[in-house]
Design an enzyme around this catalytic site. Structure first.
Site, PDB file in Angstrom:
ATOM      1  N   TYR A 147       1.279  -1.338   0.106  1.00  0.00           N
ATOM      2  CA  TYR A 147       0.460   0.077  -0.008  1.00  0.00           C
ATOM      3  C   TYR A 147       1.033   0.944  -0.108  1.00  0.00           C
ATOM      4  CZ  TYR A 147      -3.609   3.269   1.548  1.00  0.00           C
ATOM      5  OH  TYR A 147      -4.109   4.369   1.703  1.00  0.00           O
ATOM      6  N   LYS A 151       1.244   4.473  -3.104  1.00  0.00           N
ATOM      7  CA  LYS A 151       0.819   6.121  -2.282  1.00  0.00           C
ATOM      8  C   LYS A 151       2.345   6.362  -2.996  1.00  0.00           C
ATOM      9  CE  LYS A 151      -3.094   4.927  -1.666  1.00  0.00           C
ATOM     10  NZ  LYS A 151      -4.135   5.506  -2.902  1.00  0.00           N
TER      11      LYS A 151
END
Length: 258
Positions: A147, A151
């Site tokens: 994750y 990002k």
């Protein structure tokens, strides 16, 4: 009337953005892989809302969704790349397919959206792209490896495209919230959420996006906007602290109590 197209608009942050922009008089496109959710929400929001199916990993679905939306709205002014997923837990105990799926949705989905939207944004009299990044793009978070990676990619992509598309008068920006009270953070297996807490609501992120859209002084407007006091603190700390201090801070955040 200006328009906004939101991916992942069925719930959480996407739904909050849709509600706010309908209230502010925009034509709003609510697109999601869960078509029944956005169809129900659009019916609730009224005649300025249009729902449709969109799997952000499929470029052809982006093309058909945007063509449909622009035919209805008349133009595309704002693209919000909101769709995203999160897997938490140790990297080695998470299925490789989950890591790949995170990249497919969180990174490739944003690239697909910007690529398909560019012709419409270029033609409009006001154009802005808002990507959903995260405070996890400030420093990589333990138990959120894929994750955080996704990002960081969104952050770098936003910076690059913001410079590239300046010649077209299109600003490309991102927002970087810490944990937001949505289904995504329920039952997360990461110490960072236990240490930092969940202090933001979807409406907080929606309000920040609306504020970015309203700003007219594009020259001085920052590319990245942390959302919430904790995200702002971490963002500013990362700019001025030595790297080993940032690393030690994040080790403390990741440590489980003994």
């Amino acid at each position: 009337m200006q328009s906004i197209f939101i991916s992942g608009a069925g719930q959480g942050i996407g739904a909050a953005i849709a509600r706010l922009f309908v209230q502010q008089g925009y034509k709003v496109g609510l697109y999601d892989i869960n078509q029944s959710q956005v169809t129900s929400l659009a019916a609730e929001l009224g005649s300025h809302a249009k729902a449709g199916l969109l799997d952000v990993t499929q470029p052809e679905q982006w093309q058909s969704a945007l063509a449909e939306f622009v035919a209805w709205a008349g133009q595309l002014n704002i693209l919000v790349n909101n769709a995203g997923i999160l897997y938490s837990g140790s990297f080695e105990h998470t299925e490789l397919s989950a890591h790949h799926r995170t990249i497919d949705i969180n990174v490739k989905g944003v690239i697909n959206g910007c690529y398909a939207a560019f012709p419409y944004l270029q033609q409009s009299n006001f154009a802005r792209v808002i990507n959903l990044s995260s405070a996890s793009a400030i420093y990589g978070q333990a138990d959120l490896a894929s994750y955080a990676t996704s990002k960081f990619a969104v952050r770098g992509f936003t910076e690059s495209l913001d410079i590239e598309w300046q010649k077209y008068n299109i600003r490309v920006l991102d927002v970087m919230p810490l944990f937001v009270q949505t289904a995504m953070v329920q039952d997360m297996d990461a110490q960072s959420i236990k240490k930092m807490g969940v202090n933001l609501q979807p409406s907080d992120v929606a309000q920040q996006i609306y504020a970015l859209v309203q700003k007219k002084d594009t020259v001085l407007m920052a590319t990245h906007t942390p959302v919430g006091m904790k995200a702002k603190f971490l963002f500013n700390l990362s700019k001025f602290s030595p790297q080993f201090v940032n690393r030690l801070s994040n080790i403390w955040i990741a440590q489980k109590p003994k």
